[in-house]
Design a protein around this motif. Structure first.
Motif, short mmCIF file in Angstrom:
data_model
loop_
_atom_site.label_atom_id
_atom_site.label_comp_id
_atom_site.label_asym_id
_atom_site.label_seq_id
_atom_site.Cartn_x
_atom_site.Cartn_y
_atom_site.Cartn_z
N THR A 112 -0.23 -31.93 -25.08
CA THR A 112 0.40 -31.23 -26.20
C THR A 112 0.99 -32.22 -27.20
O THR A 112 0.82 -32.08 -28.41
N TRP A 151 -5.38 -30.92 -27.29
CA TRP A 151 -5.98 -29.63 -26.92
C TRP A 151 -7.06 -29.24 -27.92
O TRP A 151 -8.02 -28.56 -27.56
N THR A 174 -13.68 -24.34 -26.35
CA THR A 174 -12.88 -23.11 -26.29
C THR A 174 -13.73 -21.91 -25.91
O THR A 174 -14.95 -21.91 -26.06
N THR A 179 -13.31 -17.37 -25.99
CA THR A 179 -12.51 -16.25 -26.45
C THR A 179 -12.13 -15.36 -25.28
O THR A 179 -12.98 -14.94 -24.49
N LEU A 200 -8.31 -14.09 -28.07
CA LEU A 200 -7.69 -15.39 -28.36
C LEU A 200 -8.66 -16.52 -28.01
O LEU A 200 -9.37 -16.45 -27.01
N ARG A 201 -8.66 -17.55 -28.85
CA ARG A 201 -9.45 -18.75 -28.56
C ARG A 201 -8.60 -19.70 -27.73
O ARG A 201 -7.54 -20.16 -28.17
N ILE A 202 -9.02 -19.97 -26.51
CA ILE A 202 -8.24 -20.84 -25.62
C ILE A 202 -9.09 -22.02 -25.17
O ILE A 202 -10.32 -21.92 -25.10
N PHE A 250 -11.14 -24.38 -22.93
CA PHE A 250 -11.89 -24.03 -21.72
C PHE A 250 -12.87 -25.16 -21.42
O PHE A 250 -13.63 -25.58 -22.30
#
Length: 355
Positions: free
Chosen positions: A65, A70, A75, A77, A81-83, A85
């Motif tokens: 962070t 990140w 990423t 969905t 939300l786009r996270i 991955f």
């Protein structure tokens, strides 16, 4: 970052690795032997794992962070939300990294086996793997890497030669085997996906691997604690439930933070764009020197066995290997700096004063 500065960055990572590894290995050994003041018994390696791993995971999250890494991760969905991955290969590499984290901590808790000796077995094994992975990956190995690799092999040979008191239990051998298998797979994936010369590829690989390794290890430990049958699983359960009863909260959490530090700096060393036969000896040498320092500190401060003559010679050979590896990068950086100062418009070329 210019190329010559990027080539020198690995030595900063090597110092960071050393600075984390020396107290990490010393503290782990002291806790497992009950050698700190006020301890009535040692804390087993499996008891140490749960909370040290949780602390390591928090350190990983804060580092990624703080660096803003990140954003480099792939990423998916989820619920709109786009996270971040991981990809399939970085996920597998993360599993291997989880195994390496666990086996490294356990390695310094086996009774009768010194930090330096166990470290040399583990580091020597990875040194053997480095050129093999390079050959399989069809990467050219430069001559300084071969020289440094030879010196590193000599260091391991000196420390493990006939006559050495090398008591290695079956559990320690299993630990070593899992560690080496994890590193072999990890180095193969790194060579294929991350060591492309493009910095963003290395950062993406690092971020995706790290987001898998510690959470997976925590999950495995939690399941083991819930089962809680047999001495090993009971130790893991006690590791979770008896943190305050053991009375070493700060030290156990510090083991995890320092472990994450070694993971960060060690990973950045291995992700350098150069061949594994260069990066691995830098990584291994830093930890071996750290192991010698840790053993010396434990001997002076806590009265545990110190560093033997063979181990000292081995550490000297390893430092020689680091010197051989560093010279080409240092000379290249000097040539680049000299060339930059001679370019038209530079301060050296125009006589302008610096601000």
């Amino acid at each position: 970052m210019t190329n010559h500065r990027r080539d020198l960055a690995i030595w900063g990572y090597a110092f960071g690795y050393f600075a984390c590894y020396a107290p990490y290995s010393a503290l782990t050994k002291a806790l497992s032997h009950g050698a700190l003041e006020g301890m009535t018994r040692g804390i087993s390696g499996f008891e140490l794992l749960p909370w040290s791993t949780l602390a390591s995971g928090l350190g990983m999250f804060l580092f990624l962070t703080g660096r803003g890494w990140w954003q480099y991760a792939s990423t998916r969905t989820f619920l709109g939300l786009r996270i971040p991955f991981p990809g399939p290969w970085t996920f597998l590499s993360g599993l291997c990294s989880a195994a390496i984290i666990a086996t490294t901590t356990l390695a310094y808790t086996f009774s009768g086996t010194s930090i330096v000796f166990m470290m040399l077995l583990m580091r020597g094994g990875v040194l053997i793997l480095a050129p093999l992975v390079d050959v399989l990956s069809q990467r050219r190995v430069a001559w300084p890497s071969w020289v440094a690799l030879g010196l590193s092999f000599a260091a391991v040979g000196v420390a493990t030669a006939p006559g050495v008191d090398a008591r290695v239990t079956t559990a320690a051998l299993v630990d070593l085997g899992v560690y080496l298998i994890g590193y072999f797979i990890r180095l193969r994936f790194m060579s294929r996906l991350a060591k492309t010369g493009e910095p963003s590829a290395g950062i993406r690989y690092f971020a995706e691997e790290q987001m898998v390794a510690t959470p997976v290890l925590v999950a495995v430990l939690a399941v083991a604690a819930l089962i809680g049958e047999g001495p090993v699983l009971l130790d893991i359960r006690h590791g979770f439930t008896e943190l305050f009863a053991r009375g070493r909260v700060l030290e156990e959490l510090l083991v995890g933070v320092l472990s994450q530090g070694t993971g960060i700096f060690g990973g950045l060393i291995l992700l350098d764009h150069r061949e594994n036969s260069f990066c691995v000896p830098v990584n291994r040498a830093s930890s071996i020197v750290a192991g010698v320092v840790a053993t010396g500190l434990l001997s002076v401060l806590l009265g545990l066995p110190g560093v033997g003559t063979r181990e000292s010679v081995g550490a000297a050979l390893v430092m020689g290997a680091m010197l051989v590896l560093s010279l080409p990068a240092v000379l290249q950086a000097r040539r680049a700096a000299k060339r930059d100062t001679q370019l038209p418009g530079s301060e050296a070329g125009t006589g302008a004063s610096g601000r």
